[in-house]
Design a protein around this motif. Structure first.
Motif, mmCIF file in Angstrom:
data_model
loop_
_atom_site.group_PDB
_atom_site.id
_atom_site.type_symbol
_atom_site.label_atom_id
_atom_site.label_comp_id
_atom_site.label_asym_id
_atom_site.label_seq_id
_atom_site.Cartn_x
_atom_site.Cartn_y
_atom_site.Cartn_z
ATOM 1 N N PHE A 1 46.258 36.066 53.638
ATOM 2 C CA PHE A 1 44.943 36.467 54.134
ATOM 3 C C PHE A 1 43.835 35.980 53.211
ATOM 4 O O PHE A 1 42.822 35.449 53.654
ATOM 5 N N ILE A 2 44.020 36.198 51.911
ATOM 6 C CA ILE A 2 43.022 35.754 50.932
ATOM 7 C C ILE A 2 43.728 35.496 49.609
ATOM 8 O O ILE A 2 44.677 36.176 49.251
ATOM 9 N N GLU A 3 43.242 34.485 48.910
ATOM 10 C CA GLU A 3 43.723 34.187 47.564
ATOM 11 C C GLU A 3 42.481 33.962 46.711
ATOM 12 O O GLU A 3 41.661 33.098 47.022
ATOM 13 N N GLN A 4 42.329 34.760 45.666
ATOM 14 C CA GLN A 4 41.105 34.729 44.878
ATOM 15 C C GLN A 4 41.441 34.761 43.388
ATOM 16 O O GLN A 4 42.173 35.629 42.937
ATOM 17 N N ALA A 5 40.880 33.826 42.639
ATOM 18 C CA ALA A 5 41.037 33.806 41.186
ATOM 19 C C ALA A 5 39.800 34.442 40.552
ATOM 20 O O ALA A 5 38.818 34.735 41.237
ATOM 21 N N GLN A 6 39.838 34.639 39.268
ATOM 22 C CA GLN A 6 38.730 35.178 38.476
ATOM 23 C C GLN A 6 38.284 36.563 38.945
ATOM 24 O O GLN A 6 37.103 36.868 38.987
ATOM 25 N N VAL A 7 39.245 37.422 39.292
ATOM 26 C CA VAL A 7 38.943 38.783 39.721
ATOM 27 C C VAL A 7 38.823 39.670 38.486
ATOM 28 O O VAL A 7 39.719 39.685 37.641
ATOM 29 N N MET A 8 37.714 40.392 38.406
ATOM 30 C CA MET A 8 37.449 41.244 37.247
ATOM 31 C C MET A 8 38.018 42.653 37.417
ATOM 32 O O MET A 8 38.486 43.260 36.463
ATOM 33 N N ARG A 9 37.954 43.175 38.656
ATOM 34 C CA ARG A 9 38.486 44.518 38.921
ATOM 35 C C ARG A 9 38.829 44.649 40.395
ATOM 36 O O ARG A 9 38.284 43.943 41.234
ATOM 37 N N ILE A 10 39.762 45.577 40.668
ATOM 38 C CA ILE A 10 40.206 45.847 42.034
ATOM 39 C C ILE A 10 40.252 47.356 42.214
ATOM 40 O O ILE A 10 40.713 48.070 41.328
ATOM 41 N N THR A 11 39.785 47.836 43.361
ATOM 42 C CA THR A 11 39.905 49.244 43.705
ATOM 43 C C THR A 11 40.625 49.327 45.046
ATOM 44 O O THR A 11 40.209 48.701 46.014
ATOM 45 N N ALA A 12 41.712 50.103 45.076
ATOM 46 C CA ALA A 12 42.518 50.250 46.285
ATOM 47 C C ALA A 12 42.676 51.727 46.601
ATOM 48 O O ALA A 12 42.480 52.584 45.741
ATOM 49 N N VAL A 13 43.070 52.025 47.838
ATOM 50 C CA VAL A 13 43.234 53.409 48.286
ATOM 51 C C VAL A 13 44.713 53.742 48.402
ATOM 52 O O VAL A 13 45.479 53.006 49.022
ATOM 53 N N THR A 14 45.102 54.872 47.789
ATOM 54 C CA THR A 14 46.461 55.383 47.907
ATOM 55 C C THR A 14 46.398 56.746 48.576
ATOM 56 O O THR A 14 45.310 57.266 48.832
#
Length: 135
Positions: A17-30
Motif C-alpha cells: 500500500f505504501i513504502e516510506q523512508a525517513q519516518v520519524m515517528r508512528i502512532t497506531a491504534v490497538t
C-alpha cells in the motif's frame, strides 16, 4: 548529527500500500489505545485495531491512513504493518467516517457470515453423529 529514522511499509493482502523512508515517528491504534513508535524503541509485535495510523517524515506534515485490523512488526529501524484494508489521501475527518462505514460494517458482515458457518458446521456434525449411530 542526523537523527535515526525508520522505514515504514504498509502491506495489504494483495499489494504494497505504501513504502516510506525517513519516518520519524508512528502512532497506531490497538485495543488498549494509541501506541507511539520512535526509531530507538525496542523491537516489538503489536496487534492493531481499526483506526487511523499516523506517521511523520522528516521535513513533511503528518500523514494519516485509515487501516483495518492487522499487525505491526518493528525490527531495528524497519516497521512492517500488515492490514486487511487501508484508505489514504482524504481529509482526517473523512477518514474517521470511512473507518466507521467500511471497516466496522465489514466486521458486522463477517460476524453474520461466521454465524451462518457455525450453523452449517453444527448441522454437519449432528448429521455425522446420527450417521455413525445408525451404522
Amino acid at each position: 548529527m542526523q537523527a535515526a529514522q525508520m522505514k515504514l511499509k504498509v502491506l495489504l493482502p494483495y499489494k504494497v500500500f505504501i513504502e516510506q523512508a525517513q519516518v520519524m515517528r508512528i502512532t497506531a491504534v490497538t485495543s488498549d489505545g494509541a501506541f507511539g513508535i520512535f526509531p530507538h524503541r525496542l523491537d516489538c509485535v503489536i496487534a492493531l485495531s481499526a483506526g487511523i495510523l499516523v506517521f511523520e517524515t522528516q521535513g513533511a506534515d503528518e500523514v494519516y491512513i485509515a487501516v483495518d485490523e492487522g499487525i505491526l512488526v518493528k525490527t531495528g529501524f524497519d516497521v512492517l504493518i500488515s492490514v486487511r484494508n487501508a484508505i489514504a489521501g482524504i481529509a482526517l475527518a473523512e477518514l474517521r467516517e470511512a473507518i466507521e462505514q467500511k471497516f466496522i460494517k465489514l466486521d458486522e458482515q463477517e460476524q453474520k457470515l461466521r454465524s451462518v458457518l457455525v450453523k452449517i458446521e453444527s448441522g454437519f456434525i449432528r448429521r455425522l453423529v446420527t450417521f455413525k449411530q445408525e451404522r
